[in-house]
Design a protein around this motif. Sequence first.
Motif, PDB file in Angstrom:
ATOM      1  N   ILE A 110      43.216  37.738  11.900  1.00 52.65           N
ATOM      2  CA  ILE A 110      44.396  38.557  11.625  1.00 52.65           C
ATOM      3  C   ILE A 110      45.626  38.004  12.339  1.00 52.65           C
ATOM      4  O   ILE A 110      46.533  37.469  11.716  1.00 52.65           O
ATOM      5  N   ARG A 111      45.682  38.129  13.673  1.00 51.27           N
ATOM      6  CA  ARG A 111      46.857  37.643  14.393  1.00 51.27           C
ATOM      7  C   ARG A 111      46.480  37.284  15.827  1.00 51.27           C
ATOM      8  O   ARG A 111      45.548  37.866  16.391  1.00 51.27           O
ATOM      9  N   PRO A 112      47.226  36.346  16.433  1.00 47.55           N
ATOM     10  CA  PRO A 112      46.910  35.885  17.785  1.00 47.55           C
ATOM     11  C   PRO A 112      47.658  36.656  18.878  1.00 47.55           C
ATOM     12  O   PRO A 112      48.750  37.173  18.648  1.00 47.55           O
ATOM     13  N   TYR A 113      47.049  36.726  20.046  1.00 47.36           N
ATOM     14  CA  TYR A 113      47.642  37.351  21.231  1.00 47.36           C
ATOM     15  C   TYR A 113      47.383  36.469  22.443  1.00 47.36           C
ATOM     16  O   TYR A 113      46.487  35.622  22.430  1.00 47.36           O
ATOM     17  N   TYR A 114      48.187  36.674  23.483  1.00 44.09           N
ATOM     18  CA  TYR A 114      47.951  36.016  24.769  1.00 44.09           C
ATOM     19  C   TYR A 114      47.386  37.039  25.743  1.00 44.09           C
ATOM     20  O   TYR A 114      47.929  38.142  25.878  1.00 44.09           O
ATOM     21  N   LEU A 115      46.325  36.676  26.415  1.00 40.96           N
ATOM     22  CA  LEU A 115      45.695  37.547  27.405  1.00 40.96           C
ATOM     23  C   LEU A 115      45.879  36.924  28.780  1.00 40.96           C
ATOM     24  O   LEU A 115      45.492  35.763  28.999  1.00 40.96           O
ATOM     25  N   VAL A 116      46.498  37.669  29.701  1.00 44.91           N
ATOM     26  CA  VAL A 116      46.804  37.143  31.038  1.00 44.91           C
ATOM     27  C   VAL A 116      46.397  38.166  32.086  1.00 44.91           C
ATOM     28  O   VAL A 116      46.274  39.360  31.792  1.00 44.91           O
ATOM     29  N   PRO A 117      46.187  37.723  33.341  1.00 41.80           N
ATOM     30  CA  PRO A 117      45.892  38.684  34.420  1.00 41.80           C
ATOM     31  C   PRO A 117      47.071  39.629  34.602  1.00 41.80           C
ATOM     32  O   PRO A 117      48.226  39.227  34.473  1.00 41.80           O
ATOM     33  N   ASP A 118      46.804  40.885  34.866  1.00 41.76           N
ATOM     34  CA  ASP A 118      47.856  41.880  35.060  1.00 41.76           C
ATOM     35  C   ASP A 118      48.003  42.177  36.550  1.00 41.76           C
ATOM     36  O   ASP A 118      47.135  42.794  37.160  1.00 41.76           O
ATOM     37  N   GLY A 119      49.095  41.717  37.134  1.00 40.22           N
ATOM     38  CA  GLY A 119      49.309  41.934  38.565  1.00 40.22           C
ATOM     39  C   GLY A 119      48.788  40.778  39.404  1.00 40.22           C
ATOM     40  O   GLY A 119      48.371  39.739  38.903  1.00 40.22           O
ATOM     41  N   LYS A 120      48.796  40.977  40.707  1.00 40.94           N
ATOM     42  CA  LYS A 120      48.423  39.916  41.651  1.00 40.94           C
ATOM     43  C   LYS A 120      46.925  39.829  41.901  1.00 40.94           C
ATOM     44  O   LYS A 120      46.432  38.827  42.404  1.00 40.94           O
ATOM     45  N   VAL A 121      46.192  40.898  41.572  1.00 34.10           N
ATOM     46  CA  VAL A 121      44.753  40.880  41.820  1.00 34.10           C
ATOM     47  C   VAL A 121      44.019  40.508  40.540  1.00 34.10           C
ATOM     48  O   VAL A 121      44.547  40.662  39.434  1.00 34.10           O
ATOM     49  N   GLY A 122      42.814  40.022  40.684  1.00 35.44           N
ATOM     50  CA  GLY A 122      41.972  39.731  39.531  1.00 35.44           C
ATOM     51  C   GLY A 122      42.090  38.342  38.966  1.00 35.44           C
ATOM     52  O   GLY A 122      41.416  38.009  37.992  1.00 35.44           O
ATOM     53  N   HIS A 123      42.925  37.487  39.586  1.00 36.04           N
ATOM     54  CA  HIS A 123      43.079  36.129  39.068  1.00 36.04           C
ATOM     55  C   HIS A 123      41.782  35.332  39.217  1.00 36.04           C
ATOM     56  O   HIS A 123      41.467  34.497  38.356  1.00 36.04           O
ATOM     57  N   ASP A 124      41.053  35.561  40.290  1.00 34.24           N
ATOM     58  CA  ASP A 124      39.791  34.847  40.495  1.00 34.24           C
ATOM     59  C   ASP A 124      38.776  35.211  39.422  1.00 34.24           C
ATOM     60  O   ASP A 124      38.138  34.333  38.826  1.00 34.24           O
ATOM     61  N   ALA A 125      38.634  36.513  39.169  1.00 35.62           N
ATOM     62  CA  ALA A 125      37.683  36.960  38.152  1.00 35.62           C
ATOM     63  C   ALA A 125      38.107  36.474  36.767  1.00 35.62           C
ATOM     64  O   ALA A 125      37.268  36.073  35.955  1.00 35.62           O
ATOM     65  N   PHE A 126      39.424  36.487  36.511  1.00 38.00           N
ATOM     66  CA  PHE A 126      39.937  36.006  35.227  1.00 38.00           C
ATOM     67  C   PHE A 126      39.585  34.536  35.043  1.00 38.00           C
ATOM     68  O   PHE A 126      39.152  34.109  33.956  1.00 38.00           O
ATOM     69  N   ALA A 127      39.770  33.739  36.111  1.00 38.89           N
ATOM     70  CA  ALA A 127      39.472  32.311  36.045  1.00 38.89           C
ATOM     71  C   ALA A 127      37.986  32.064  35.799  1.00 38.89           C
ATOM     72  O   ALA A 127      37.621  31.154  35.040  1.00 38.89           O
ATOM     73  N   VAL A 128      37.141  32.870  36.410  1.00 36.55           N
ATOM     74  CA  VAL A 128      35.693  32.726  36.207  1.00 36.55           C
ATOM     75  C   VAL A 128      35.340  32.961  34.734  1.00 36.55           C
ATOM     76  O   VAL A 128      34.590  32.184  34.121  1.00 36.55           O
ATOM     77  N   ILE A 129      35.878  34.034  34.169  1.00 43.19           N
ATOM     78  CA  ILE A 129      35.593  34.350  32.762  1.00 43.19           C
ATOM     79  C   ILE A 129      36.156  33.262  31.843  1.00 43.19           C
ATOM     80  O   ILE A 129      35.485  32.786  30.923  1.00 43.19           O
ATOM     81  N   ARG A 130      37.395  32.824  32.131  1.00 43.45           N
ATOM     82  CA  ARG A 130      38.030  31.792  31.299  1.00 43.45           C
ATOM     83  C   ARG A 130      37.253  30.488  31.320  1.00 43.45           C
ATOM     84  O   ARG A 130      36.961  29.889  30.280  1.00 43.45           O
ATOM     85  N   GLU A 131      36.885  30.037  32.517  1.00 41.78           N
ATOM     86  CA  GLU A 131      36.182  28.762  32.637  1.00 41.78           C
ATOM     87  C   GLU A 131      34.750  28.837  32.123  1.00 41.78           C
ATOM     88  O   GLU A 131      34.190  27.833  31.676  1.00 41.78           O
ATOM     89  N   THR A 132      34.150  30.014  32.184  1.00 42.09           N
ATOM     90  CA  THR A 132      32.811  30.183  31.613  1.00 42.09           C
ATOM     91  C   THR A 132      32.859  29.988  30.104  1.00 42.09           C
ATOM     92  O   THR A 132      32.030  29.276  29.521  1.00 42.09           O
ATOM     93  N   ILE A 133      33.869  30.611  29.475  1.00 38.72           N
ATOM     94  CA  ILE A 133      34.027  30.450  28.031  1.00 38.72           C
ATOM     95  C   ILE A 133      34.315  28.990  27.688  1.00 38.72           C
ATOM     96  O   ILE A 133      33.762  28.432  26.739  1.00 38.72           O
ATOM     97  N   ARG A 134      35.178  28.345  28.501  1.00 33.60           N
ATOM     98  CA  ARG A 134      35.542  26.953  28.246  1.00 33.60           C
ATOM     99  C   ARG A 134      34.331  26.033  28.363  1.00 33.60           C
ATOM    100  O   ARG A 134      34.120  25.140  27.532  1.00 33.60           O
ATOM    101  N   SER A 135      33.537  26.239  29.394  1.00 26.73           N
ATOM    102  CA  SER A 135      32.387  25.357  29.640  1.00 26.73           C
ATOM    103  C   SER A 135      31.299  25.513  28.580  1.00 26.73           C
ATOM    104  O   SER A 135      30.561  24.566  28.296  1.00 26.73           O
ATOM    105  N   MET A 136      31.219  26.704  27.975  1.00 30.37           N
ATOM    106  CA  MET A 136      30.198  26.931  26.952  1.00 30.37           C
ATOM    107  C   MET A 136      30.648  26.418  25.586  1.00 30.37           C
ATOM    108  O   MET A 136      29.839  26.340  24.659  1.00 30.37           O
ATOM    109  N   ASP A 137      31.950  26.076  25.472  1.00 24.35           N
ATOM    110  CA  ASP A 137      32.504  25.583  24.214  1.00 24.35           C
ATOM    111  C   ASP A 137      32.238  26.572  23.074  1.00 24.35           C
ATOM    112  O   ASP A 137      31.873  26.183  21.967  1.00 24.35           O
TER     113      ASP A 137
END
Length: 304
Positions: A110-137
């Motif tokens: 349908i349509r694309p969106y950008y998903l980003v961390p909200d605020g100063k906390v949670g960047h570590d967890a966001f990076a873990v989820i992002r890199e997990t998806i990336r590594s699994m291709d």
Amino acid sequence: MAPRANWKGFLRLSLVTCPVALYPATSDSEKISFNQINKNTGHRIKYMKVDADTGEEVASEDITKGYKVDTDTYIEVSKDELENIALESTRTIDIDEFVPKSDIDPRYLIRPYYLVPDGKVGHDAFAVIRETIRSMDKVAIGRVVLTNREHIISLEPLDKGLMGTLLRYPYEVRSEKEYFDEIQDVKVTKDMLDLAKHIVNQKAADFDPEKFEDHYEEALTELINAKRSGKTITAKARPRGENVVDLMDALKKSIASEAPPSKGKKPRKAAAGQKEMLLPIEGKKPAAKKAAKPERATGRRKAG
């Protein structure tokens, strides 16, 4: 001004959770838009919400939602009742599964969106989820509620963030069979196929969206500028399609007429928006950086 988030909540992969914000990845705000006006007065048309039977205007607080059962019967549903059935995906994007990107039929996008961390906390967890998806291709599949509706959303890494794409449900995608069944089975000869492939090779290029030009938007700009300058508007000649008598002959003529795409030529960029091409509003000076080209200065008088 930074765009407003369409949705804020949490992204969750099993027990790993982080606050995120969802932003639209595309925009139509730079396109020329029109208002409806009364051609006798030049005033804008105003729409009112009226009762279909009495013709009287109805206040916003007196309007509710209703599901049509038959011609004169509706089942009323209040805002509170809708909020009572709110799903967990109203506040959380739960990743349910991972699938190969090639498995997703383009008709479901349908349509694309950008998903980003909200605020100063949670960047570590966001990076873990992002890199997990990336590594699994693979592409992560989850659910999110936008405009009171739950949508399927696919997530994939894009630079430092995630790109989410809303997906349609199966009942929203029509079967191709009702459209394709009557297409005749035609045997394409090798000679015809070779000629057609040669045409394709002549037109071969790398995908570069910067080369795309919105010709209709340009024509609108020319029309508006011409009318504001008091010029006479004349209809442009429309190209006429020629009847194909001999397909093989048409393919051979196509090869002769097609020149390889020029690699050195760069089309005019329209990324800054077609609005910049409009003539300046009378009485206003164009911006300094546009002084050399007043016809491209920003400014547009709204109708009414």
